[in-house]
Motif scaffolding. Structure first.
Motif, short mmCIF file in Angstrom:
data_model
loop_
_atom_site.label_atom_id
_atom_site.label_comp_id
_atom_site.label_asym_id
_atom_site.label_seq_id
_atom_site.Cartn_x
_atom_site.Cartn_y
_atom_site.Cartn_z
N MET A 294 0.84 -1.18 0.00
CA MET A 294 0.00 0.00 0.00
C MET A 294 0.88 1.24 0.00
N PRO A 295 0.33 2.40 -0.35
CA PRO A 295 1.13 3.63 -0.32
C PRO A 295 1.76 3.83 1.05
N LYS A 296 2.93 4.44 1.05
CA LYS A 296 3.64 4.66 2.31
C LYS A 296 3.11 5.91 3.00
N ALA A 297 3.45 6.05 4.26
CA ALA A 297 2.97 7.19 5.04
C ALA A 297 3.38 8.51 4.42
N THR A 298 4.54 8.53 3.78
CA THR A 298 5.01 9.78 3.16
C THR A 298 4.05 10.27 2.08
N PHE A 299 3.37 9.34 1.38
CA PHE A 299 2.40 9.75 0.36
C PHE A 299 1.20 10.43 1.02
N PHE A 300 0.68 9.82 2.07
CA PHE A 300 -0.50 10.38 2.73
C PHE A 300 -0.19 11.70 3.43
N ASN A 301 1.09 11.95 3.69
CA ASN A 301 1.48 13.20 4.33
C ASN A 301 1.77 14.32 3.33
N LEU A 302 1.69 14.02 2.04
CA LEU A 302 1.93 15.05 1.02
C LEU A 302 0.85 16.13 1.10
N ASN A 303 1.22 17.35 0.71
CA ASN A 303 0.20 18.39 0.66
C ASN A 303 -0.75 18.11 -0.50
N ALA A 304 -1.94 18.69 -0.45
CA ALA A 304 -3.00 18.38 -1.41
C ALA A 304 -2.58 18.64 -2.84
N ALA A 305 -1.86 19.74 -3.08
CA ALA A 305 -1.48 20.11 -4.45
C ALA A 305 -0.52 19.08 -5.05
N LYS A 306 0.46 18.64 -4.29
CA LYS A 306 1.44 17.67 -4.79
C LYS A 306 0.79 16.31 -5.00
N LYS A 307 -0.08 15.94 -4.07
CA LYS A 307 -0.77 14.65 -4.21
C LYS A 307 -1.67 14.66 -5.44
N SER A 308 -2.36 15.77 -5.66
CA SER A 308 -3.24 15.90 -6.82
C SER A 308 -2.45 15.83 -8.12
N ARG A 309 -1.27 16.46 -8.14
CA ARG A 309 -0.43 16.45 -9.33
C ARG A 309 0.07 15.03 -9.64
N LEU A 310 0.41 14.29 -8.61
CA LEU A 310 0.89 12.93 -8.79
C LEU A 310 -0.24 12.02 -9.28
N MET A 311 -1.43 12.18 -8.73
CA MET A 311 -2.56 11.36 -9.17
C MET A 311 -2.97 11.70 -10.61
N ALA A 312 -2.88 12.97 -10.98
CA ALA A 312 -3.21 13.36 -12.35
C ALA A 312 -2.20 12.75 -13.32
N ALA A 313 -0.93 12.71 -12.93
CA ALA A 313 0.10 12.10 -13.77
C ALA A 313 -0.15 10.59 -13.89
N ALA A 314 -0.56 9.97 -12.79
CA ALA A 314 -0.86 8.54 -12.81
C ALA A 314 -2.04 8.26 -13.73
N GLN A 315 -3.07 9.08 -13.66
CA GLN A 315 -4.23 8.89 -14.53
C GLN A 315 -3.85 8.96 -16.00
N ARG A 316 -3.02 9.94 -16.35
CA ARG A 316 -2.62 10.07 -17.76
C ARG A 316 -1.80 8.88 -18.22
N GLU A 317 -0.90 8.39 -17.36
CA GLU A 317 -0.06 7.27 -17.76
C GLU A 317 -0.85 5.96 -17.81
N PHE A 318 -1.75 5.74 -16.84
CA PHE A 318 -2.57 4.53 -16.87
C PHE A 318 -3.57 4.57 -18.02
N SER A 319 -3.91 5.77 -18.48
CA SER A 319 -4.79 5.90 -19.64
C SER A 319 -4.03 5.60 -20.92
N ARG A 320 -2.73 5.85 -20.91
CA ARG A 320 -1.90 5.65 -22.10
C ARG A 320 -1.59 4.19 -22.36
N ALA A 321 -1.35 3.43 -21.28
CA ALA A 321 -0.84 2.06 -21.46
C ALA A 321 -1.41 1.12 -20.40
N SER A 322 -1.36 -0.17 -20.70
CA SER A 322 -1.73 -1.19 -19.71
C SER A 322 -0.64 -1.23 -18.64
#
Length: 220
Positions: free
Chosen positions: A1-29
Motif C-alpha cells: 500500500m502507499p507509504k505514510a510519506t504519500f499520505f502526508n503530502l500536501n494536497a497540491a502535490k498529491k493531486s499532481r501525482l494522481m493526475a500524472a498517474a491517470q494520464r499514464e494509466f490511460s496511455r498504457a496497460s
C-alpha cells in the motif's frame, strides 16, 4: 500500500501525482506503464516516487481502488433511492457503470483491460496477502456493508447477512463479466453492441431475481 510519506503530502502535490498517474494509466496497460513518465509529468524526483509507493503496481492498485470505491458509492445511492430494491438498482446501475467505463474521465484506463488486470491482481497470492492493509479494500467493505444495510430484506427469501452479501457479490460479478465480455469483443471482427450487452445482463438479472426454472427442483 502507499507509504505514510504519500499520505502526508500536501494536497497540491498529491493531486499532481494522481493526475500524472491517470494520464499514464490511460496511455498504457499496467505492463507497459512507465514510472519515468509519471515522475516527469508529476515533476518529482524518481527517488521520491519510491518514498511514496513500493512500485508502479502499488500506485496502480491504489488509483484503481479509488475508482472502484467511487463506483460502489453510486450503487449505494441507487439502492437508497429505490428504497432497498437491489435488482432495480442494478438495472439502473448498468447504464451508469457503462457510462463511466466508456465515456467517463477514466474511460481509457478501463479500455486498457483494467478489469482483467484488477481481477488477476486480486487473485494473485502475493497481493492477496497484502490486500487487507490496502485502504481502498477497507473502504469497499464499508460501502458493501452499507449496501447490505440499505437493501429491503422483506423482498428476499433470506435474512442472513452472509447470504445477502453473497448475493451482492454474485450480482456484481455478473455485471463485471458482462462489461468485461463487451470490452473484449470490441477488439474482434464482430464486436458486441452495447444494446446486446445490456440485454445479456438484464436477462441474467431476471434469472437470478425470478428463477430460471418453471418449478422447484431438488438438486441432489
Amino acid at each position: 500500500m502507499p507509504k505514510a510519506t504519500f499520505f502526508n503530502l500536501n494536497a497540491a502535490k498529491k493531486s499532481r501525482l494522481m493526475a500524472a498517474a491517470q494520464r499514464e494509466f490511460s496511455r498504457a496497460s499496467l505492463a507497459d506503464v512507465s514510472v519515468s513518465a509519471i515522475v516527469t509529468d508529476a515533476q518529482i524526483p524518481r527517488g521520491s516516487f519510491y518514498q511514496y509507493f513500493e512500485d508502479k503496481e502499488d500506485l496502480y492498485f491504489y488509483y484503481l481502488g479509488t475508482l472502484v470505491t467511487g463506483i460502489e458509492r453510486h450503487l449505494l445511492d441507487l439502492v437508497q433511492e429505490t428504497h432497498g430494491d437491489l435488482f432495480v438498482s442494478m438495472n439502473r446501475f448498468f447504464d451508469y457503470a457503462v457510462g463511466e467505463i466508456m465515456e467517463g474521465p477514466n474511460a481509457a484506463i478501463f479500455k486498457n483491460d483494467v478489469a482483467t488486470n484488477f481481477q488477476r491482481a486480486r487473485n494473485a497470492g502475493q497481493f492477496e496477502k497484502k490486500r487487507g492493509s490496502y485502504p481502498f479494500f477497507k473502504s469497499m467493505r464499508e460501502i458493501e456493508d452499507k449496501i447490505s444495510q440499505s437493501v429491503d430484506r422483506s423482498q428476499l427469501r433470506f435474512q442472513n447477512d452472509d447470504e445477502l452479501k453473497a448475493l451482492q457479490r454474485l450480482v456484481f460479478m455478473m455485471l463485471m463479466h458482462t462489461i468485461g465480455h463487451y470490452l473484449h469483443t470490441q477488439k474482434e471482427d464482430a464486436p458486441q453492441s452495447l444494446t446486446a450487452a445490456r440485454t445479456e445482463f438484464i436477462t441474467m438479472l431476471n434469472w437470478l431475481a425470478n428463477g430460471a426454472l418453471k418449478s422447484k427442483k431438488e438438486l441432489s
